[in-house]
Scaffold this motif. Structure first.
Motif, PDB file in Angstrom:
ATOM      1  N   PRO A 148       0.821  -1.222   0.000  1.00 34.84           N
ATOM      2  CA  PRO A 148       0.000   0.000   0.000  1.00 34.84           C
ATOM      3  C   PRO A 148       0.850   1.266   0.000  1.00 34.84           C
ATOM      4  CG  PRO A 148      -0.790  -1.584   1.629  1.00 34.84           C
ATOM      5  CD  PRO A 148       0.523  -2.099   1.151  1.00 34.84           C
ATOM      6  N   ASP A 149       0.306   2.314  -0.595  1.00 31.43           N
ATOM      7  CA  ASP A 149       1.032   3.582  -0.701  1.00 31.43           C
ATOM      8  C   ASP A 149       1.332   4.192   0.659  1.00 31.43           C
ATOM      9  OD1 ASP A 149       0.970   3.357  -3.446  1.00 31.43           O
ATOM     10  OD2 ASP A 149      -0.817   4.626  -3.689  1.00 31.43           O
ATOM     11  N   TRP A 150       0.491   3.892   1.661  1.00 28.35           N
ATOM     12  CA  TRP A 150       0.669   4.525   2.962  1.00 28.35           C
ATOM     13  C   TRP A 150       1.805   3.898   3.780  1.00 28.35           C
ATOM     14  CZ3 TRP A 150       0.006   1.021   6.844  1.00 28.35           C
ATOM     15  CH2 TRP A 150      -0.818  -0.081   6.599  1.00 28.35           C
ATOM     16  N   ILE A 151       2.340   2.773   3.332  1.00 31.08           N
ATOM     17  CA  ILE A 151       3.466   2.148   4.030  1.00 31.08           C
ATOM     18  C   ILE A 151       4.699   3.045   3.921  1.00 31.08           C
ATOM     19  CG2 ILE A 151       5.111   0.218   3.919  1.00 31.08           C
ATOM     20  CD1 ILE A 151       2.573  -0.617   5.237  1.00 31.08           C
ATOM     21  N   ASP A 152       5.358   3.281   5.039  1.00 34.91           N
ATOM     22  CA  ASP A 152       6.606   4.055   5.080  1.00 34.91           C
ATOM     23  C   ASP A 152       7.724   3.162   4.538  1.00 34.91           C
ATOM     24  OD1 ASP A 152       9.002   5.287   5.763  1.00 34.91           O
ATOM     25  OD2 ASP A 152       8.268   6.006   7.699  1.00 34.91           O
ATOM     26  N   GLU A 153       8.134   3.410   3.296  1.00 33.51           N
ATOM     27  CA  GLU A 153       9.102   2.527   2.652  1.00 33.51           C
ATOM     28  C   GLU A 153      10.456   2.547   3.374  1.00 33.51           C
ATOM     29  OE1 GLU A 153      11.241  -0.081   0.478  1.00 33.51           O
ATOM     30  OE2 GLU A 153       9.077   0.111   0.715  1.00 33.51           O
ATOM     31  N   GLU A 154      10.825   3.667   3.935  1.00 29.68           N
ATOM     32  CA  GLU A 154      12.095   3.721   4.667  1.00 29.68           C
ATOM     33  C   GLU A 154      12.049   2.789   5.882  1.00 29.68           C
ATOM     34  OE1 GLU A 154      15.009   6.975   6.923  1.00 29.68           O
ATOM     35  OE2 GLU A 154      13.330   7.656   5.670  1.00 29.68           O
ATOM     36  N   LYS A 155      10.931   2.814   6.588  1.00 30.01           N
ATOM     37  CA  LYS A 155      10.762   1.929   7.736  1.00 30.01           C
ATOM     38  C   LYS A 155      10.695   0.467   7.294  1.00 30.01           C
ATOM     39  CE  LYS A 155       7.685   1.111  11.697  1.00 30.01           C
ATOM     40  NZ  LYS A 155       6.437   1.577  12.385  1.00 30.01           N
ATOM     41  N   TRP A 205       1.956 -10.537  18.420  1.00 31.17           N
ATOM     42  CA  TRP A 205       1.125 -10.979  19.542  1.00 31.17           C
ATOM     43  C   TRP A 205       0.588  -9.801  20.346  1.00 31.17           C
ATOM     44  CZ3 TRP A 205      -1.586 -15.037  20.146  1.00 31.17           C
ATOM     45  CH2 TRP A 205      -2.127 -15.372  21.403  1.00 31.17           C
ATOM     46  N   GLU A 206       1.386  -8.770  20.543  1.00 32.51           N
ATOM     47  CA  GLU A 206       0.882  -7.593  21.248  1.00 32.51           C
ATOM     48  C   GLU A 206      -0.263  -6.947  20.452  1.00 32.51           C
ATOM     49  OE1 GLU A 206       1.557  -6.489  24.312  1.00 32.51           O
ATOM     50  OE2 GLU A 206       2.792  -8.302  24.490  1.00 32.51           O
ATOM     51  N   THR A 207      -0.143  -6.981  19.124  1.00 33.13           N
ATOM     52  CA  THR A 207      -1.209  -6.451  18.275  1.00 33.13           C
ATOM     53  C   THR A 207      -2.469  -7.293  18.420  1.00 33.13           C
ATOM     54  OG1 THR A 207       0.492  -5.728  16.700  1.00 33.13           O
ATOM     55  CG2 THR A 207      -1.779  -5.760  15.917  1.00 33.13           C
ATOM     56  N   HIS A 246      -7.411  -4.697  11.632  1.00 32.53           N
ATOM     57  CA  HIS A 246      -6.591  -4.232  12.754  1.00 32.53           C
ATOM     58  C   HIS A 246      -5.109  -4.518  12.493  1.00 32.53           C
ATOM     59  CE1 HIS A 246      -5.695  -3.266  16.959  1.00 32.53           C
ATOM     60  NE2 HIS A 246      -4.986  -4.383  17.013  1.00 32.53           N
ATOM     61  N   LEU A 247      -4.818  -5.722  12.012  1.00 28.85           N
ATOM     62  CA  LEU A 247      -3.428  -6.067  11.692  1.00 28.85           C
ATOM     63  C   LEU A 247      -2.903  -5.212  10.548  1.00 28.85           C
ATOM     64  CD1 LEU A 247      -3.467 -10.002  11.781  1.00 28.85           C
ATOM     65  CD2 LEU A 247      -3.060  -8.410  13.665  1.00 28.85           C
ATOM     66  N   GLU A 248      -3.704  -5.071   9.524  1.00 27.35           N
ATOM     67  CA  GLU A 248      -3.299  -4.327   8.333  1.00 27.35           C
ATOM     68  C   GLU A 248      -2.919  -2.890   8.683  1.00 27.35           C
ATOM     69  OE1 GLU A 248      -3.798  -3.533   3.847  1.00 27.35           O
ATOM     70  OE2 GLU A 248      -2.642  -4.773   5.225  1.00 27.35           O
ATOM     71  N   ALA A 249      -3.673  -2.277   9.585  1.00 24.99           N
ATOM     72  CA  ALA A 249      -3.446  -0.870   9.922  1.00 24.99           C
ATOM     73  C   ALA A 249      -2.091  -0.630  10.571  1.00 24.99           C
ATOM     74  CB  ALA A 249      -4.566  -0.370  10.842  1.00 24.99           C
ATOM     75  N   TYR A 265       4.660  -5.545   6.285  1.00 21.92           N
ATOM     76  CA  TYR A 265       5.799  -4.967   5.569  1.00 21.92           C
ATOM     77  C   TYR A 265       6.895  -4.461   6.500  1.00 21.92           C
ATOM     78  CZ  TYR A 265       2.843  -5.382   1.502  1.00 21.92           C
ATOM     79  OH  TYR A 265       2.052  -5.892   0.502  1.00 21.92           O
ATOM     80  N   TYR A 266       6.526  -3.914   7.659  1.00 18.42           N
ATOM     81  CA  TYR A 266       7.549  -3.430   8.571  1.00 18.42           C
ATOM     82  C   TYR A 266       8.267  -4.596   9.248  1.00 18.42           C
ATOM     83  CZ  TYR A 266       5.098   1.008   7.974  1.00 18.42           C
ATOM     84  OH  TYR A 266       4.508   2.129   7.443  1.00 18.42           O
TER      85      TYR A 266
END
Length: 308
Positions: A67-74, A167-169, A226-229, A234-235
């Motif tokens: 997704p475009d909103w993913i911080d690619e640097e992170k 797991w925390e998520t 919830h996980l996707e958000a 990706y991170y």
């Protein structure tokens, strides 16, 4: 089957085994999905192996690509961290991106594809796997008649470095939505301390026979959202196996999960081979001494404890 054009030989091998051992009797349809159009060769060679209906679909880009909103640097930093830990699929392009896209797609989108909307149950088949035994009954009808929602053959421990925050998520979601947790759930398969931590056990999702209405339901839909958000696919490198397993163990009753003891299966270096009478009845050709069920890194004993 999720497959690429270059995997046509491996796809044909898996298809032929399923047809020989099961589907030549039932003629169930096949659905093939790819992130690009299938080649004429792939369609010609795979379609000639079955008498069932065959469909070929392209995955929508929004269900596949990062997704475009993913911080690619992170995300890049996360991939590099796994490279330094020598984690498989950790950071060598383009495999790393494909693998993460695949895990996210299998976690949250395959059951939404237009070609699958008419179906309730699916049997996930991977290219280049082995099926060792005859399946002389209909597992879909068995699942339906017994009220099962998820079936599997191999369970093992996940590589913790790939899911450090998963797991925390999960706990955050459960805390906010306790009503989705099944009364007779399988938390003890996932955790040795009542849910405080995750023991990394999961069902290996490269083989699964399951009810897509479970994934399409409110509990799993909100769980995946919830996980996707968080961007964890990706991170970090969240796999669909722990995601599916955690959801099935928490949101379904333990009686709705099924271990296919009579199905012989191999993927990569992991093999399960039916034992005793099941080996004979299934006319299995696998070596019964090469069986993952009770190896040190198998989670089967934890599942069997639920049944006792």
């Amino acid at each position: 089957m999720l497959a690429r054009n270059k995997e046509v030989n491996e796809a044909c091998s898996s298809i032929q085994q399923i047809e020989d051992r099961f589907n030549n009797v039932y003629n169930y349809p096949w659905v093939f999905l790819n992130d690009e159009p299938f080649s004429e060769e792939f369609i010609r060679r795979t379609s000639q192996l079955t008498n069932g209906n065959v469909s070929y679909g392209v995955i929508p880009s929004e269900h596949w690509n990062q997704p475009d909103w993913i911080d690619e640097e992170k995300a890049s930093s996360g991939r590099w961290s796994l490279v330094l830990q020598n984690v498989i699929y950790g950071g060598t392009p383009p495999t790393i991106i494909f693998y993460r896209n695949m895990c996210r797609f299998n976690s949250g989108f395959f059951f939404r594809h237009k070609l699958l909307q008419q179906y309730k149950y699916y049997w996930r088949v991977e290219p280049d796997v082995k099926y060792f035994c005859n399946v002389d009954y209909d597992p879909f009808l068995m699942m339906q008649d017994q009220g099962k929602v998820y079936g599997w053959t191999i369970s093992l421990y996940e590589w913790g470095a790939t899911i450090p925050s998963l797991w925390e998520t999960v706990k955050d979601f459960v805390k906010a939505n306790p009503h989705y947790v099944a009364p007779n759930n399988s938390l003890s398969f996932l955790s040795d301390d009542g849910g405080e931590s995750y023991n990394m056990c999961h069902f290996w999702s490269n083989f699964e026979i399951a009810d897509m209405d479970f994934w399409r339901g409110e509990a799993y839909t909100k769980f995946f959202d919830h996980l996707e958000a968080t961007g964890g696919f990706y991170y970090e490198r969240w796999g669909d196996a722990p995601v599916h397993s955690i959801a099935a163990a928490l949101f379904a009753n333990s009686s709705q999960l099924h271990f296919f003891r009579d199905i012989g299966y191999r993927h990569d270096v992991f093999q399960r081979c039916p034992q005793g009478a099941q080996h004979v009845q299934g006319k299995c050709w696998c070596d019964p001494n090469d069986n993952f069920d009770y190896r040190e890194n198998s989670c089967l004993k934890r599942f069997e404890a639920l049944e006792s």
